[in-house]
Design a protein around this motif. Structure first.
Motif, PDB file in Angstrom:
ATOM      1  N   ASN A   1      41.677  41.003 -28.964  1.00 57.64           N
ATOM      2  CA  ASN A   1      41.599  40.309 -30.245  1.00 57.64           C
ATOM      3  C   ASN A   1      41.608  38.798 -30.057  1.00 57.64           C
ATOM      4  O   ASN A   1      40.908  38.059 -30.752  1.00 57.64           O
ATOM      5  CB  ASN A   1      42.762  40.739 -31.135  1.00 57.64           C
ATOM      6  CG  ASN A   1      42.609  40.243 -32.564  1.00 57.64           C
ATOM      7  OD1 ASN A   1      41.508  40.065 -33.047  1.00 57.64           O
ATOM      8  ND2 ASN A   1      43.726  40.005 -33.224  1.00 57.64           N
ATOM      9  N   ALA A   2      42.400  38.330 -29.083  1.00 54.05           N
ATOM     10  CA  ALA A   2      42.471  36.890 -28.843  1.00 54.05           C
ATOM     11  C   ALA A   2      41.166  36.359 -28.260  1.00 54.05           C
ATOM     12  O   ALA A   2      40.740  35.235 -28.571  1.00 54.05           O
ATOM     13  CB  ALA A   2      43.639  36.588 -27.906  1.00 54.05           C
ATOM     14  N   LEU A   3      40.513  37.163 -27.418  1.00 58.44           N
ATOM     15  CA  LEU A   3      39.294  36.708 -26.750  1.00 58.44           C
ATOM     16  C   LEU A   3      38.048  36.863 -27.613  1.00 58.44           C
ATOM     17  O   LEU A   3      37.135  36.025 -27.551  1.00 58.44           O
ATOM     18  CB  LEU A   3      39.099  37.477 -25.436  1.00 58.44           C
ATOM     19  CG  LEU A   3      40.138  37.216 -24.341  1.00 58.44           C
ATOM     20  CD1 LEU A   3      39.887  38.115 -23.145  1.00 58.44           C
ATOM     21  CD2 LEU A   3      40.133  35.750 -23.925  1.00 58.44           C
ATOM     22  N   THR A   4      38.004  37.920 -28.406  1.00 59.11           N
ATOM     23  CA  THR A   4      36.781  38.225 -29.157  1.00 59.11           C
ATOM     24  C   THR A   4      36.961  38.183 -30.668  1.00 59.11           C
ATOM     25  O   THR A   4      35.968  38.137 -31.406  1.00 59.11           O
ATOM     26  CB  THR A   4      36.255  39.616 -28.779  1.00 59.11           C
ATOM     27  OG1 THR A   4      37.199  40.619 -29.208  1.00 59.11           O
ATOM     28  CG2 THR A   4      36.063  39.727 -27.266  1.00 59.11           C
ATOM     29  N   GLY A   5      38.198  38.244 -31.122  1.00 58.88           N
ATOM     30  CA  GLY A   5      38.435  38.309 -32.556  1.00 58.88           C
ATOM     31  C   GLY A   5      38.167  39.677 -33.152  1.00 58.88           C
ATOM     32  O   GLY A   5      38.168  39.845 -34.373  1.00 58.88           O
TER      33      GLY A   5
ATOM     34  N   ILE B   1      45.918  43.088 -28.063  1.00 57.68           N
ATOM     35  CA  ILE B   1      46.202  41.680 -28.386  1.00 57.68           C
ATOM     36  C   ILE B   1      45.280  40.771 -27.592  1.00 57.68           C
ATOM     37  O   ILE B   1      44.731  39.779 -28.116  1.00 57.68           O
ATOM     38  CB  ILE B   1      47.684  41.366 -28.089  1.00 57.68           C
ATOM     39  CG1 ILE B   1      48.596  42.147 -29.039  1.00 57.68           C
ATOM     40  CG2 ILE B   1      47.947  39.870 -28.199  1.00 57.68           C
ATOM     41  CD1 ILE B   1      50.066  42.012 -28.723  1.00 57.68           C
ATOM     42  N   LEU B   2      45.072  41.096 -26.312  1.00 56.06           N
ATOM     43  CA  LEU B   2      44.205  40.282 -25.463  1.00 56.06           C
ATOM     44  C   LEU B   2      42.755  40.322 -25.951  1.00 56.06           C
ATOM     45  O   LEU B   2      42.086  39.282 -26.037  1.00 56.06           O
ATOM     46  CB  LEU B   2      44.294  40.778 -24.023  1.00 56.06           C
ATOM     47  CG  LEU B   2      43.432  40.041 -22.993  1.00 56.06           C
ATOM     48  CD1 LEU B   2      43.829  38.576 -22.918  1.00 56.06           C
ATOM     49  CD2 LEU B   2      43.548  40.709 -21.626  1.00 56.06           C
TER      50      LEU B   2
ATOM     51  N   ARG C   1      46.567  46.844 -32.523  1.00 55.23           N
ATOM     52  CA  ARG C   1      46.984  45.474 -32.840  1.00 55.23           C
ATOM     53  C   ARG C   1      48.170  45.016 -31.998  1.00 55.23           C
ATOM     54  O   ARG C   1      48.251  43.857 -31.592  1.00 55.23           O
ATOM     55  CB  ARG C   1      47.361  45.375 -34.322  1.00 55.23           C
ATOM     56  CG  ARG C   1      46.185  45.439 -35.280  1.00 55.23           C
ATOM     57  CD  ARG C   1      46.672  45.261 -36.704  1.00 55.23           C
ATOM     58  NE  ARG C   1      45.582  45.320 -37.659  1.00 55.23           N
ATOM     59  CZ  ARG C   1      45.743  45.196 -38.972  1.00 55.23           C
ATOM     60  NH1 ARG C   1      46.964  45.004 -39.459  1.00 55.23           N
ATOM     61  NH2 ARG C   1      44.710  45.258 -39.781  1.00 55.23           N
TER      62      ARG C   1
ATOM     63  N   GLN D   1      38.796  44.085 -33.158  1.00 53.85           N
ATOM     64  CA  GLN D   1      39.771  45.130 -32.904  1.00 53.85           C
ATOM     65  C   GLN D   1      39.040  46.410 -32.532  1.00 53.85           C
ATOM     66  O   GLN D   1      37.986  46.717 -33.088  1.00 53.85           O
ATOM     67  CB  GLN D   1      40.655  45.365 -34.127  1.00 53.85           C
ATOM     68  CG  GLN D   1      41.528  44.169 -34.476  1.00 53.85           C
ATOM     69  CD  GLN D   1      42.452  44.447 -35.642  1.00 53.85           C
ATOM     70  OE1 GLN D   1      42.506  45.565 -36.152  1.00 53.85           O
ATOM     71  NE2 GLN D   1      43.187  43.426 -36.068  1.00 53.85           N
TER      72      GLN D   1
END
Length: 266
Positions: free
Chosen positions: A123-127, A120-121, A114, A129
């Motif tokens: 998670n931001a692009l695909t949602g 972080i990248l 996380r 983890q």
């Protein structure tokens, strides 16, 4: 023509050789002595055991494929590149061989977790983890197994030299053609050996997996993690699964190793 006499092993070497063999064999004998043979079938066909075995085989196969896709180009670069800093790069690539697997798992967690910059990248692009998923198991296994493939291939390339590639280049072959028609055939025997080593290492991976992927039944709990889990609640089940893992590893090495290496593994 008379056959040359067989070389004899010096007697002084037999004692440490026997001790070394005992160090490998006797622990397995200890497992056999401790095992409950009567309960073997029920222990091995339990739902959790079969799920762990299936997950181990699938993830080990996927990580081996990843090792080949990524490790072959890396080995060629390390063996043939004349770029400065290659020695340092080689040391970094081989780092997982000497790092405790738990440290590797922590490194992956703080890279893809996380709070990791790649995590972080992603998670931001695909949602999504990465940690504590089946993909995390494959990544952890690839991290610890790929150096075995790279070592095998780089050693083979350095041992064979580059004279054939130089001849092909002087005849006008392009770098990709040289790799495909000359370098790759030279790598095939070592590639078979490296694939077997990588698969076996991935199959037995524990530390990086439990740290980075956790131990979720049916998702990330591979056979080594199942052995660890069962050891806390049912020792007989843990021993049976440990023996199963040993048998699978032996079968993989004995059956899948390339025939050209028979002489070196007898």
């Amino acid at each position: 023509m008379a056959r040359p006499p067989h070389s004899r092993v010096p007697l002084v070497l037999w004692i440490p050789a026997v001790v070394a063999l005992a160090l490998v064999v006797l622990p397995v004998v200890g497992l056999l002595v401790r095992s409950d043979v009567a309960r073997f079938p029920s222990l091995l066909i339990s739902e959790s055991s079969l799920a762990a075995l299936k997950l181990s085989l699938i993830t080990a196969l996927l990580s081996t494929v990843a090792c080949v896709i990524l490790g072959v180009p890396l080995a060629v670069v390390l063996a043939r590149s004349r770029v400065r800093g290659t020695r340092l790069l080689r040391s970094i690539v081989l780092l997982p061989l000497v790092l405790p697997p738990v440290v590797g798992g922590l490194a992956l967690l703080y890279l893809l977790g996380r709070k990791g910059f790649l995590g972080i990248l992603i998670n931001a692009l695909t949602g999504q983890q990465v940690p504590f998923t089946t993909a995390a198991v494959v990544i952890a296994q690839t991290f610890v197994a790929m150096p075995f493939l790279v070592v095998s291939l780089e050693g083979a390339l350095r041992g064979s030299g580059d004279r054939y590639e130089q001849v092909a280049s002087t005849l006008g072959a392009r770098p990709w053609t040289v790799f495909r028609r000359v370098t790759l055939p030279l790598l095939l025997p070592a590639l078979g050996s490296g694939v077997v080593l990588s698969f076996a290492r991935a199959l037995g991976e524990f530390g990086a997996t439990i740290t980075f992927a956790g131990s979720l039944e049916g998702v990330t709990r591979t056979l080594p993690l199942e052995v660890y889990t069962q050891a806390e609640v049912d020792v007989d089940s843990a021993v049976a699964l440990a023996l199963l893992l040993i048998v699978v590893a032996i079968v993989v090495i004995a059956v899948a190793r390339p025939r050209s290496f028979e002489g070196g593994f007898r």
